[in-house]
Design an enzyme around this catalytic site. Structure first.
Site, PDB file in Angstrom:
ATOM      1  N   HIS A   1      -9.679   0.688   4.799  1.00  0.00           N
ATOM      2  CA  HIS A   1      -8.377   0.702   5.474  1.00  0.00           C
ATOM      3  C   HIS A   1      -8.520   1.425   6.818  1.00  0.00           C
ATOM      4  O   HIS A   1      -9.362   2.317   6.957  1.00  0.00           O
ATOM      5  CB  HIS A   1      -7.335   1.396   4.592  1.00  0.00           C
ATOM      6  CG  HIS A   1      -5.948   1.220   5.121  1.00  0.00           C
ATOM      7  ND1 HIS A   1      -5.427   2.030   6.094  1.00  0.00           N
ATOM      8  CD2 HIS A   1      -5.001   0.297   4.840  1.00  0.00           C
ATOM      9  CE1 HIS A   1      -4.196   1.616   6.385  1.00  0.00           C
ATOM     10  NE2 HIS A   1      -3.914   0.569   5.635  1.00  0.00           N
TER      11      HIS A   1
ATOM     12  N   GLY B   1       3.145  -3.704  10.372  1.00  0.00           N
ATOM     13  CA  GLY B   1       4.520  -3.889  10.828  1.00  0.00           C
ATOM     14  C   GLY B   1       5.311  -4.956  10.094  1.00  0.00           C
ATOM     15  O   GLY B   1       6.441  -5.266  10.479  1.00  0.00           O
TER      16      GLY B   1
ATOM     17  N   ASN C   1       0.852  -1.182   0.000  1.00  0.00           N
ATOM     18  CA  ASN C   1       0.000   0.000   0.000  1.00  0.00           C
ATOM     19  C   ASN C   1       0.897   1.245   0.000  1.00  0.00           C
ATOM     20  O   ASN C   1       1.641   1.470   0.952  1.00  0.00           O
ATOM     21  CB  ASN C   1      -0.888  -0.042   1.252  1.00  0.00           C
ATOM     22  CG  ASN C   1      -1.797   1.155   1.374  1.00  0.00           C
ATOM     23  OD1 ASN C   1      -1.842   2.007   0.491  1.00  0.00           O
ATOM     24  ND2 ASN C   1      -2.531   1.227   2.480  1.00  0.00           N
ATOM     25  N   PHE C   2       0.823   2.017  -1.066  1.00  0.00           N
ATOM     26  CA  PHE C   2       1.685   3.205  -1.175  1.00  0.00           C
ATOM     27  C   PHE C   2       1.210   4.340  -0.262  1.00  0.00           C
ATOM     28  O   PHE C   2       1.908   5.342  -0.111  1.00  0.00           O
ATOM     29  CB  PHE C   2       1.725   3.696  -2.624  1.00  0.00           C
ATOM     30  CG  PHE C   2       2.572   2.851  -3.561  1.00  0.00           C
ATOM     31  CD1 PHE C   2       2.948   1.559  -3.240  1.00  0.00           C
ATOM     32  CD2 PHE C   2       2.991   3.361  -4.786  1.00  0.00           C
ATOM     33  CE1 PHE C   2       3.729   0.785  -4.109  1.00  0.00           C
ATOM     34  CE2 PHE C   2       3.778   2.608  -5.665  1.00  0.00           C
ATOM     35  CZ  PHE C   2       4.145   1.317  -5.322  1.00  0.00           C
ATOM     36  N   LYS C   3       0.012   4.204   0.295  1.00  0.00           N
ATOM     37  CA  LYS C   3      -0.566   5.238   1.173  1.00  0.00           C
ATOM     38  C   LYS C   3      -0.401   6.616   0.522  1.00  0.00           C
ATOM     39  O   LYS C   3      -0.609   6.756  -0.667  1.00  0.00           O
ATOM     40  CB  LYS C   3       0.052   5.169   2.574  1.00  0.00           C
ATOM     41  CG  LYS C   3      -0.189   3.793   3.235  1.00  0.00           C
ATOM     42  CD  LYS C   3      -0.014   3.803   4.731  1.00  0.00           C
ATOM     43  CE  LYS C   3      -0.433   2.460   5.317  1.00  0.00           C
ATOM     44  NZ  LYS C   3      -0.337   2.400   6.753  1.00  0.00           N
TER      45      LYS C   3
ATOM     46  N   ALA D   1       3.201  -1.634   4.093  1.00  0.00           N
ATOM     47  CA  ALA D   1       3.497  -0.320   3.529  1.00  0.00           C
ATOM     48  C   ALA D   1       4.909   0.127   3.900  1.00  0.00           C
ATOM     49  O   ALA D   1       5.843   0.005   3.115  1.00  0.00           O
ATOM     50  CB  ALA D   1       2.466   0.697   3.998  1.00  0.00           C
ATOM     51  N   SER D   2       5.080   0.613   5.146  1.00  0.00           N
ATOM     52  CA  SER D   2       6.327   1.300   5.494  1.00  0.00           C
ATOM     53  C   SER D   2       7.578   0.447   5.310  1.00  0.00           C
ATOM     54  O   SER D   2       8.643   0.980   4.974  1.00  0.00           O
ATOM     55  CB  SER D   2       6.258   1.821   6.941  1.00  0.00           C
ATOM     56  OG  SER D   2       5.921   0.782   7.837  1.00  0.00           O
TER      57      SER D   2
ATOM     58  N   ILE E   1       0.192  -0.811  13.100  1.00  0.00           N
ATOM     59  CA  ILE E   1       0.420  -0.234  11.765  1.00  0.00           C
ATOM     60  C   ILE E   1       1.509   0.833  11.841  1.00  0.00           C
ATOM     61  O   ILE E   1       1.485   1.714  12.695  1.00  0.00           O
ATOM     62  CB  ILE E   1      -0.893   0.366  11.203  1.00  0.00           C
ATOM     63  CG1 ILE E   1      -1.886  -0.753  10.877  1.00  0.00           C
ATOM     64  CG2 ILE E   1      -0.613   1.205   9.956  1.00  0.00           C
ATOM     65  CD1 ILE E   1      -3.235  -0.276  10.362  1.00  0.00           C
TER      66      ILE E   1
ATOM     67  N   GLU F   1      -5.634  -6.125  10.050  1.00  0.00           N
ATOM     68  CA  GLU F   1      -4.489  -5.326  10.503  1.00  0.00           C
ATOM     69  C   GLU F   1      -4.795  -4.704  11.865  1.00  0.00           C
ATOM     70  O   GLU F   1      -5.624  -3.791  11.942  1.00  0.00           O
ATOM     71  CB  GLU F   1      -4.219  -4.178   9.526  1.00  0.00           C
ATOM     72  CG  GLU F   1      -3.875  -4.604   8.126  1.00  0.00           C
ATOM     73  CD  GLU F   1      -3.285  -3.449   7.307  1.00  0.00           C
ATOM     74  OE1 GLU F   1      -2.291  -3.691   6.635  1.00  0.00           O
ATOM     75  OE2 GLU F   1      -3.812  -2.313   7.375  1.00  0.00           O
TER      76      GLU F   1
END
Ligand code: G3P
Length: 219
Positions: free
Chosen positions: A93, A177, A9-11, A198-199, A146, A141
Site C-alpha cells: 500500500h 478518492g 481498507n480500514f487503515k 477507505a475514507s 488518496i 492508486e
C-alpha cells in the site's frame, strides 16, 4: 473473490479499529448479504481475528512479511494470518511500500500460505512490473489522490485506461478518492474490475448508505 468487487481498507482510522472494526465489518457483511455484492475488508492485524470471527465476508490483512515461523520478532507471519481465517492480504500500500525484492518475496510467501493477494501500485508502469510477480489482483492508486475529495475515476481516467492496457482485464482494481456509485461506474466502464477505498466509507456518518450507493455502481 467474485468480480467486480469493492474492498474497503480500514487503515488505522479510529472509527475502524478495535470494537469499531467489528461493527463496521458487520455493516459491510449486511450490505453484501442484502445485495449479493462482492465486498471485502482490509483490517489492522490486531483486529484480524475478531473481525474474521464476526463476519462472513472476505477479510484481508493490511500487510504480511515474507517470513516463516521462527526468530522474527515483530513480523507479520503469512501462516498466522491464514490461521486466523483471513482470506488474503493487501501488499505494498502507498502507506506501507516495500522494495521490489521484499515485495516479490511477500507475494510468494502469501501464495505459499494460500492467501489471496491484492498488491498496490502507485502508477500503471509500476503495476505492469508487479503483475509479473503473480499477484491475484493489482490495485492502482495515484498517491496524490488518496484521502482526497476527487476520485481517480474523475481526476485520472487515463490512469485507469493505461493500467487496464498494461495489466489486462480481470486483474485491476483502482482507488483513491472513490466516494460514490458514479466513481465506481466510471472505473468499471474503463475496464477496472473493482475499487479499493477507505475514507469515503470509514469517515461517512452513515457507512451503510455509502456502501449501498457504491454497490449500485457495480451494475
Ligand atoms: O487503500 C485505499 C486507499 O488508499 C484509498 O483511500 O481514502 O482515498 O479512499 P481513500
Amino acid at each position: 473473490m467474485k468480480l467486480p468487487l469493492i474492498i474497503v481498507n480500514f487503515k488505522a482510522y479510529e472509527q475502524a479499529t478495535g470494537a469499531s472494526a467489528v461493527e463496521l465489518a458487520k455493516i459491510h457483511e449486511r450490505v453484501a448479504q442484502e445485495t449479493g455484492a462482492s465486498i471485502g475488508v482490509a483490517v489492522n492485524h490486531i483486529d484480524l481475528l475478531d473481525v474474521v470471527r464476526a463476519v462472513n465476508i472476505p477479510v484481508f490483512a493490511q500487510h504480511i512479511d515474507p517470513v516463516g515461523y521462527g526468530s522474527f520478532t515483530g513480523h507479520v507471519l503469512p501462516d498466522v494470518v491464514k490461521a486466523t481465517g483471513a482470506y488474503g492480504t493487501l501488499l505494498n500500500h502507498a502507506e506501507y511500500q516495500l522494495e521490489n525484492q521484499k515485495l516479490m518475496k511477500a507475494i510468494e510467501s502469501a501464495r505459499d500460505a494460500e492467501l489471496f493477494t491484492i498488491v498496490c501500485a502507485d502508477t500503471p508502469a509500476a503495476a505492469e512490473k508487479i503483475v509479473e510477480w503473480g499477484p491475484d489482483l493489482i490495485a492502482v492508486e495515484p498517491p496524490e489522490l488518496i484521502g482526497g475529495d476527487v476520485s481517480v475515476s474523475k481526476a485520472g481516467p487515463e490512469v485507469i485506461e493505461d493500467a487496464v492496457g498494461l495489466v489486462g482485464e480481470n486483474r485491476l482494481l483502482v482507488g483513491a478518492g472513490v466516494k460514490d456509485r458514479e466513481d465506481v461506474c466510471i472505473a468499471l466502464s474503463l475496464g477496472a474490475s473493482g475499487v479499493l477505498l477507505a475514507s469515503g466509507v470509514i469517515k461517512a456518518d452513515d457507512p451503510y448508505s455509502v456502501l449501498m450507493d457504491l454497490v449500485a455502481g457495480l451494475g
